[in-house]
Motif scaffolding. Structure first.
Motif, PDB file in Angstrom:
ATOM      1  N   ARG A 355      39.448  84.808  50.788  1.00 27.90           N
ATOM      2  CA  ARG A 355      38.796  85.969  50.172  1.00 27.90           C
ATOM      3  C   ARG A 355      37.786  85.509  49.129  1.00 27.90           C
ATOM      4  NH1 ARG A 355      40.804  87.610  54.065  1.00 27.90           N
ATOM      5  NH2 ARG A 355      42.615  89.005  54.281  1.00 27.90           N
ATOM      6  N   ARG A 356      36.712  86.251  49.001  1.00 29.56           N
ATOM      7  CA  ARG A 356      35.675  85.910  48.029  1.00 29.56           C
ATOM      8  C   ARG A 356      36.191  86.066  46.605  1.00 29.56           C
ATOM      9  NH1 ARG A 356      30.326  85.164  49.613  1.00 29.56           N
ATOM     10  NH2 ARG A 356      29.847  85.761  51.771  1.00 29.56           N
ATOM     11  N   GLY A 357      35.912  85.073  45.770  1.00 30.09           N
ATOM     12  CA  GLY A 357      36.265  85.138  44.368  1.00 30.09           C
ATOM     13  C   GLY A 357      35.122  85.708  43.553  1.00 30.09           C
ATOM     14  N   PRO A 358      35.276  85.808  42.245  1.00 30.44           N
ATOM     15  CA  PRO A 358      34.243  86.392  41.381  1.00 30.44           C
ATOM     16  C   PRO A 358      32.931  85.614  41.408  1.00 30.44           C
ATOM     17  CG  PRO A 358      36.092  85.494  40.098  1.00 30.44           C
ATOM     18  CD  PRO A 358      36.497  85.482  41.509  1.00 30.44           C
ATOM     19  N   ASP A 359      32.974  84.308  41.727  1.00 30.10           N
ATOM     20  CA  ASP A 359      31.739  83.515  41.798  1.00 30.10           C
ATOM     21  C   ASP A 359      31.159  83.477  43.206  1.00 30.10           C
ATOM     22  OD1 ASP A 359      33.625  81.954  43.031  1.00 30.10           O
ATOM     23  OD2 ASP A 359      33.182  80.123  41.901  1.00 30.10           O
ATOM     24  N   GLY A 360      31.735  84.250  44.124  1.00 26.47           N
ATOM     25  CA  GLY A 360      31.231  84.305  45.492  1.00 26.47           C
ATOM     26  C   GLY A 360      31.854  83.302  46.426  1.00 26.47           C
ATOM     27  N   VAL A 361      32.591  82.333  45.887  1.00 23.48           N
ATOM     28  CA  VAL A 361      33.233  81.309  46.727  1.00 23.48           C
ATOM     29  C   VAL A 361      34.591  81.826  47.184  1.00 23.48           C
ATOM     30  CG1 VAL A 361      34.119  78.954  46.815  1.00 23.48           C
ATOM     31  CG2 VAL A 361      32.024  79.452  45.535  1.00 23.48           C
ATOM     32  N   ARG A 362      34.873  81.708  48.449  1.00 26.94           N
ATOM     33  CA  ARG A 362      36.143  82.180  48.984  1.00 26.94           C
ATOM     34  C   ARG A 362      37.295  81.297  48.481  1.00 26.94           C
ATOM     35  NH1 ARG A 362      36.030  85.586  53.720  1.00 26.94           N
ATOM     36  NH2 ARG A 362      33.882  86.158  54.267  1.00 26.94           N
ATOM     37  N   ALA A 363      38.460  81.899  48.383  1.00 29.98           N
ATOM     38  CA  ALA A 363      39.644  81.175  47.923  1.00 29.98           C
ATOM     39  C   ALA A 363      40.875  81.758  48.597  1.00 29.98           C
ATOM     40  CB  ALA A 363      39.770  81.269  46.405  1.00 29.98           C
ATOM     41  N   LYS A 364      41.906  80.926  48.638  1.00 29.76           N
ATOM     42  CA  LYS A 364      43.216  81.361  49.119  1.00 29.76           C
ATOM     43  C   LYS A 364      44.212  80.880  48.080  1.00 29.76           C
ATOM     44  CE  LYS A 364      44.282  80.682  53.470  1.00 29.76           C
ATOM     45  NZ  LYS A 364      44.760  79.984  54.712  1.00 29.76           N
ATOM     46  N   GLY A 365      44.745  81.803  47.287  1.00 26.81           N
ATOM     47  CA  GLY A 365      45.565  81.406  46.164  1.00 26.81           C
ATOM     48  C   GLY A 365      44.722  80.642  45.162  1.00 26.81           C
ATOM     49  N   SER A 366      45.157  79.456  44.795  1.00 28.84           N
ATOM     50  CA  SER A 366      44.417  78.643  43.831  1.00 28.84           C
ATOM     51  C   SER A 366      43.417  77.694  44.496  1.00 28.84           C
ATOM     52  CB  SER A 366      45.389  77.817  42.983  1.00 28.84           C
ATOM     53  OG  SER A 366      46.149  76.939  43.814  1.00 28.84           O
ATOM     54  N   GLN A 367      43.395  77.695  45.817  1.00 28.15           N
ATOM     55  CA  GLN A 367      42.519  76.763  46.539  1.00 28.15           C
ATOM     56  C   GLN A 367      41.183  77.416  46.864  1.00 28.15           C
ATOM     57  OE1 GLN A 367      44.079  75.444  50.284  1.00 28.15           O
ATOM     58  NE2 GLN A 367      42.647  73.740  50.471  1.00 28.15           N
ATOM     59  N   ARG A 368      40.102  76.783  46.420  1.00 29.85           N
ATOM     60  CA  ARG A 368      38.761  77.286  46.693  1.00 29.85           C
ATOM     61  C   ARG A 368      38.198  76.622  47.949  1.00 29.85           C
ATOM     62  NH1 ARG A 368      34.931  76.050  43.409  1.00 29.85           N
ATOM     63  NH2 ARG A 368      33.875  78.028  42.982  1.00 29.85           N
ATOM     64  N   LEU A 369      37.342  77.338  48.639  1.00 29.10           N
ATOM     65  CA  LEU A 369      36.709  76.807  49.840  1.00 29.10           C
ATOM     66  C   LEU A 369      35.474  76.014  49.414  1.00 29.10           C
ATOM     67  CD1 LEU A 369      37.678  77.030  52.729  1.00 29.10           C
ATOM     68  CD2 LEU A 369      36.061  78.887  53.107  1.00 29.10           C
ATOM     69  N   SER A 370      35.740  74.827  48.878  1.00 34.00           N
ATOM     70  CA  SER A 370      34.708  74.003  48.257  1.00 34.00           C
ATOM     71  C   SER A 370      34.845  72.568  48.756  1.00 34.00           C
ATOM     72  CB  SER A 370      34.851  74.049  46.731  1.00 34.00           C
ATOM     73  OG  SER A 370      33.872  73.261  46.111  1.00 34.00           O
ATOM     74  N   PHE A 371      33.705  71.988  49.186  1.00 36.87           N
ATOM     75  CA  PHE A 371      33.748  70.685  49.859  1.00 36.87           C
ATOM     76  C   PHE A 371      32.625  69.773  49.376  1.00 36.87           C
ATOM     77  CE2 PHE A 371      35.102  73.968  52.951  1.00 36.87           C
ATOM     78  CZ  PHE A 371      36.442  73.611  53.062  1.00 36.87           C
ATOM     79  N   ASP A 372      32.932  68.472  49.359  1.00 35.92           N
ATOM     80  CA  ASP A 372      31.923  67.444  49.096  1.00 35.92           C
ATOM     81  C   ASP A 372      31.426  66.874  50.424  1.00 35.92           C
ATOM     82  OD1 ASP A 372      32.053  67.507  46.303  1.00 35.92           O
ATOM     83  OD2 ASP A 372      33.741  66.114  46.265  1.00 35.92           O
ATOM     84  N   LEU A 373      30.106  66.717  50.535  1.00 39.09           N
ATOM     85  CA  LEU A 373      29.485  65.991  51.636  1.00 39.09           C
ATOM     86  C   LEU A 373      28.913  64.715  51.052  1.00 39.09           C
ATOM     87  CD1 LEU A 373      28.093  65.434  54.371  1.00 39.09           C
ATOM     88  CD2 LEU A 373      26.287  67.030  53.681  1.00 39.09           C
ATOM     89  N   VAL A 374      29.502  63.569  51.374  1.00 32.61           N
ATOM     90  CA  VAL A 374      29.028  62.310  50.805  1.00 32.61           C
ATOM     91  C   VAL A 374      28.062  61.652  51.785  1.00 32.61           C
ATOM     92  CG1 VAL A 374      31.156  62.017  49.496  1.00 32.61           C
ATOM     93  CG2 VAL A 374      30.908  60.851  51.683  1.00 32.61           C
ATOM     94  N   TYR A 375      27.022  61.044  51.238  1.00 34.11           N
ATOM     95  CA  TYR A 375      26.023  60.381  52.076  1.00 34.11           C
ATOM     96  C   TYR A 375      25.246  59.387  51.229  1.00 34.11           C
ATOM     97  CZ  TYR A 375      22.573  63.577  49.977  1.00 34.11           C
ATOM     98  OH  TYR A 375      21.771  64.270  49.098  1.00 34.11           O
ATOM     99  N   SER A 376      24.557  58.472  51.898  1.00 33.84           N
ATOM    100  CA  SER A 376      23.755  57.476  51.201  1.00 33.84           C
ATOM    101  C   SER A 376      22.508  58.116  50.614  1.00 33.84           C
ATOM    102  CB  SER A 376      23.356  56.354  52.157  1.00 33.84           C
ATOM    103  OG  SER A 376      22.396  55.510  51.555  1.00 33.84           O
ATOM    104  N   ALA A 377      22.227  57.801  49.357  1.00 29.96           N
ATOM    105  CA  ALA A 377      21.036  58.345  48.694  1.00 29.96           C
ATOM    106  C   ALA A 377      19.760  57.910  49.389  1.00 29.96           C
ATOM    107  CB  ALA A 377      21.012  57.912  47.230  1.00 29.96           C
ATOM    108  N   SER A 378      19.827  56.841  50.185  1.00 30.29           N
ATOM    109  CA  SER A 378      18.632  56.377  50.894  1.00 30.29           C
ATOM    110  C   SER A 378      18.388  57.142  52.193  1.00 30.29           C
ATOM    111  CB  SER A 378      18.735  54.881  51.185  1.00 30.29           C
ATOM    112  OG  SER A 378      19.843  54.597  52.029  1.00 30.29           O
ATOM    113  N   GLU A 379      19.321  58.015  52.592  1.00 30.73           N
ATOM    114  CA  GLU A 379      19.098  58.843  53.776  1.00 30.73           C
ATOM    115  C   GLU A 379      17.937  59.796  53.530  1.00 30.73           C
ATOM    116  OE1 GLU A 379      22.247  61.084  55.558  1.00 30.73           O
ATOM    117  OE2 GLU A 379      23.710  59.490  55.224  1.00 30.73           O
ATOM    118  N   PRO A 380      17.197  60.159  54.582  1.00 29.68           N
ATOM    119  CA  PRO A 380      16.061  61.071  54.397  1.00 29.68           C
ATOM    120  C   PRO A 380      16.416  62.549  54.515  1.00 29.68           C
ATOM    121  CG  PRO A 380      16.059  60.222  56.625  1.00 29.68           C
ATOM    122  CD  PRO A 380      17.238  59.582  55.939  1.00 29.68           C
ATOM    123  N   TYR A 381      17.723  62.880  54.587  1.00 29.91           N
ATOM    124  CA  TYR A 381      18.103  64.259  54.893  1.00 29.91           C
ATOM    125  C   TYR A 381      18.688  65.023  53.700  1.00 29.91           C
ATOM    126  CZ  TYR A 381      17.473  62.400  59.584  1.00 29.91           C
ATOM    127  OH  TYR A 381      16.948  61.806  60.692  1.00 29.91           O
ATOM    128  N   GLY A 382      18.421  64.569  52.490  1.00 31.43           N
ATOM    129  CA  GLY A 382      18.952  65.257  51.314  1.00 31.43           C
ATOM    130  C   GLY A 382      18.507  66.704  51.229  1.00 31.43           C
TER     131      GLY A 382
END
Length: 522
Positions: A355-382
């Protein structure tokens, strides 16, 4: 690391450029190509990265080559081969007179040692371990005859012998540590030999005297006409393109979409081809609690509007329409299943209890639907990752693109410390899927239990009948997409800008530049 600016003069612009200009006056001349990312490892048995393999391809030969137009396997170091009816036993006859640049001869025992080396590297050879899946050993039947055996049918192996990862290294090289080899301690039988190696700046190669065993696809079978070949690291795309236009670079090995209009029939030319294999794909770490749920993974794919990606891609690249690129055997148009579907994304997430929280990010209980995408800074797709983050935010999903230096990125990916990574793997055979998705693969998904994905992908390598093999590829692709195991983003292309004075550069079946036939006019 070099960062070129178009307005600077040659000597201030690029350390190698002045030497290159002088060398052009000598027989054969010289060519400087701009790489978009630093070179991190020169051992083709180990590295999967495109920029590394673009350099290594010039240093090593393979048993066979693959015609990019027809897919046909043609002779290179092997003049002929036989495959048994079950595709479990492969016998190669080697060319006479081939030597490595350290003087060692190529013989059957050396081929066996190279294959055994890749198997021994294990996880250090993420591509090679797939090419040699089911490897039961190899034997030198005589000095010029090699037999390679597999426990199960390996319909993919003959094509694998054309890949740079299975390129031949000298016995002396194989005795070195993996770290020494990555840093440039390699001797191949290829048309070029290593000179200066500064991994974050440039790699210089020189034509090998006496070379006379090029692939059957080469117009020039002997010593390369370009005698000095330099790969300069130029991460700034504007500087790289500007330096090509101004004559300070002879080739730009990654042209961006917005620079395509600079090329035409006169002046610099664009050489472009779609790379076969796995398209650039967002890969979820399925050991993370939220990403264990297929509904969440599928919702992320549905929330992406791939039609908006094009302006941020390199020349020739386009939104994905399958897990495989259009140039890969077994490709099928699945664009309907990859269409932008924000309503479906919302339905899936609602049904899964997010469900959407007050900041617009969905959550289930205390868990937010928030993810890190890690990549090399030298990639051209930032910039593309930032656009993806904006699109996912509309669905209530927070994606945090996290650029890292190469060492940190490698460590994070190696340890599984990420939510998402994005990968592409180049290969002109559908068994390329086995390098990423099964539990017993590079497995960036961090899957722990084999299931339908593993079994359907494994079947591709064992089926010899073309129609049956196509059905096996279709089943594997459907298992990947229906489970949300991979979120296809875009097809990669090799788009190379060439100065007007450069002729003869071609792209191999993997989209890698080949300089064997190249010439540079003074």
């Amino acid at each position: 690391m070099l960062r070129l600016t178009p307005v600077l003069a040659c000597c201030a612009l690029l350390a190698a450029a002045c030497a290159t200009a002088d060398a052009r006056q000598t027989a054969g001349g010289a060519l400087t190509a701009g790489l978009a990312q630093p070179v991190s490892c020169l051992d083709p048995h180990q590295t999967p990265q495109t920029q590394n393999l673009n350099v290594s391809r010039q240093l090593v030969d393979s048993l066979t080559d693959q015609d990019p137009r027809t897919g046909e396997i043609v002779p290179w170091l092997a003049t002929s081969w036989k495959v048994d009816k079950q595709a479990k036993r492969f016998t190669f006859t080697l060319r006479d007179g081939v030597t490595f640049n350290d003087g060692a001869p190529l013989d059957a025992a050396t081929v066996v040692a190279n294959l055994d080396d890749i198997v021994k590297l294990g996880a250090r050879s993420p591509l090679g371990s797939g090419y040699l899946a089911g490897y039961a050993g190899a034997s030198a039947l005589d000095a010029k005859t090699v037999e390679v055996r597999f426990d199960a049918p390996s319909a993919q192996f003959l094509q694998a012998t054309s890949m740079v990862t299975l390129g031949m290294l000298s016995p002396g090289t194989l005795r070195k540590t993996p770290e020494q080899r990555c840093a440039g301690g390699i001797a191949g039988s290829g048309p070029y030999v290593l000179g200066r190696v500064a991994l974050n700046e440039e790699v210089r190669l020189s034509a090998r005297t006496g070379y006379a065993w090029a692939s059957a696809l080469a117009a020039n079978r002997g010593v390369p006409r370009v005698r000095e070949l330099t790969f300069a690291i130029v991460t700034d795309p504007s500087a790289r393109h500007g330096s090509l236009l101004s004559g300070q670079l002879d080739a730009d090995l990654q042209v961006l979409q917005q620079d395509q209009r600079s090329f035409g029939d006169r002046g610099p030319r664009l050489l472009s081809a779609t790379r076969p294999g796995i398209v650039y794909t967002l890969l979820p770490n399925e050991s993370r609690p939220a990403l264990r749920d297929p509904s969440v993974r599928r919702a992320i794919g549905a929330a992406l509007d791939r039609s908006k990606f094009t302006p941020l891609l390199a020349a020739g690249e386009r939104p994905a329409t399958d897990v495989l690129a259009t140039t890969t055997p077994g490709y099928k148009d699945r664009s309907a299943g990859l269409a932008y579907a924000p309503g479906e994304a919302a339905r899936l997430l609602d049904a899964a209890g997010w469900r959407r929280g007050p900041d617009g990010v969905r959550a289930k209980g205390s868990q937010r639907l928030s993810f890190d995408l890690v990549y090399s800074a030298s990639e051209p797709y930032g910039s593309l990752y930032q656009l993806m983050a904006q699109q996912l935010a509309e669905a209530g999903i927070e994606l945090r693109p996290t650029p890292l230096d190469d060492a940190t990125n490698s460590a994070r990916q190696g340890s599984g410390d990420y939510d998402f990574v994005s990968w592409a793997v180049t290969r002109g055979d559908p068994t390329v899927l086995a390098s990423v998705y099964p539990v017993k693969s590079a497995n960036p998904l961090r899957r722990t239990r084999p299931d339908e994905v593993d079994s359907t992908i494994a079947r591709i390598a064992t089926v010899l009948d073309p129609a049956e093999r196509a059905r096996a590829v279709d089943a594997a692709a459907e298992a990947i997409l229906s489970g949300g195991h991979g979120i296809p983003l875009f097809e990669q292309a090799s788009s190379i800008g060439l100065a007007e004075r450069v002729t003869g550069v071609r792209l191999d079946a993997s989209g890698r530049p080949i300089f064997q036939d190249a010439e540079v006019r003074a």
